[in-house]
Design a protein around this motif. Sequence first.
Motif, PDB file in Angstrom:
ATOM      1  N   ILE A 286       0.870  -1.164   0.000  1.00 15.51           N
ATOM      2  CA  ILE A 286       0.000   0.000   0.000  1.00 15.51           C
ATOM      3  C   ILE A 286       0.914   1.223   0.000  1.00 15.51           C
ATOM      4  CG2 ILE A 286      -1.784   1.306   1.205  1.00 15.51           C
ATOM      5  CD1 ILE A 286      -2.756  -1.346   2.379  1.00 15.51           C
ATOM      6  N   LEU A 287       0.826   2.020  -1.065  1.00 11.86           N
ATOM      7  CA  LEU A 287       1.619   3.237  -1.201  1.00 11.86           C
ATOM      8  C   LEU A 287       0.770   4.420  -0.769  1.00 11.86           C
ATOM      9  CD1 LEU A 287       3.057   2.651  -4.774  1.00 11.86           C
ATOM     10  CD2 LEU A 287       4.088   2.008  -2.602  1.00 11.86           C
ATOM     11  N   HIS A 288       1.253   5.180   0.186  1.00  9.65           N
ATOM     12  CA  HIS A 288       0.556   6.377   0.651  1.00  9.65           C
ATOM     13  C   HIS A 288       1.152   7.566  -0.093  1.00  9.65           C
ATOM     14  CE1 HIS A 288      -1.336   4.537   4.320  1.00  9.65           C
ATOM     15  NE2 HIS A 288      -0.436   3.613   3.983  1.00  9.65           N
ATOM     16  N   VAL A 289       0.329   8.201  -0.919  1.00 10.53           N
ATOM     17  CA  VAL A 289       0.744   9.367  -1.694  1.00 10.53           C
ATOM     18  C   VAL A 289      -0.161  10.513  -1.255  1.00 10.53           C
ATOM     19  CG1 VAL A 289       1.063  10.334  -3.991  1.00 10.53           C
ATOM     20  CG2 VAL A 289       1.381   7.871  -3.620  1.00 10.53           C
ATOM     21  N   GLY A 290       0.365  11.359  -0.394  1.00 10.67           N
ATOM     22  CA  GLY A 290      -0.486  12.390   0.193  1.00 10.67           C
ATOM     23  C   GLY A 290      -1.562  11.707   1.019  1.00 10.67           C
ATOM     24  N   GLN A 291      -2.816  12.038   0.759  1.00  6.24           N
ATOM     25  CA  GLN A 291      -3.923  11.413   1.477  1.00  6.24           C
ATOM     26  C   GLN A 291      -4.473  10.197   0.740  1.00  6.24           C
ATOM     27  OE1 GLN A 291      -6.517  13.348   3.802  1.00  6.24           O
ATOM     28  NE2 GLN A 291      -5.095  14.938   4.412  1.00  6.24           N
ATOM     29  N   LEU A 292      -3.953   9.922  -0.452  1.00  4.79           N
ATOM     30  CA  LEU A 292      -4.417   8.789  -1.249  1.00  4.79           C
ATOM     31  C   LEU A 292      -3.627   7.532  -0.922  1.00  4.79           C
ATOM     32  CD1 LEU A 292      -4.734  10.529  -4.723  1.00  4.79           C
ATOM     33  CD2 LEU A 292      -6.551  10.065  -3.077  1.00  4.79           C
ATOM     34  N   LYS A 293      -4.279   6.384  -1.047  1.00  2.00           N
ATOM     35  CA  LYS A 293      -3.619   5.093  -0.864  1.00  2.00           C
ATOM     36  C   LYS A 293      -3.786   4.297  -2.149  1.00  2.00           C
ATOM     37  CE  LYS A 293      -4.582   4.887   4.062  1.00  2.00           C
ATOM     38  NZ  LYS A 293      -5.242   4.131   5.122  1.00  2.00           N
TER      39      LYS A 293
END
Length: 60
Positions: free
Chosen positions: A48-55
């Motif tokens: 699971i990559l957390h990019v800002g508030q997106l997953k």
Amino acid sequence: MFQQIDLNAVATFVLDVCDYSPDYEDDSFVVEVQGARFYVERKCNWFILHVGQLKHRLPR
């Protein structure tokens, strides 16, 4: 100003490096790709990559 993030480069790095390098043996860690930092969680079947508030789920 936001910088453009190449998610393909991040996915390639995670799949090619993080599953095999002892530097990333924990179940959660931070990686830096192209000057951007990402929080990554390792699960049984995906990352699971957390990019800002997106997953984003990345199959292993």
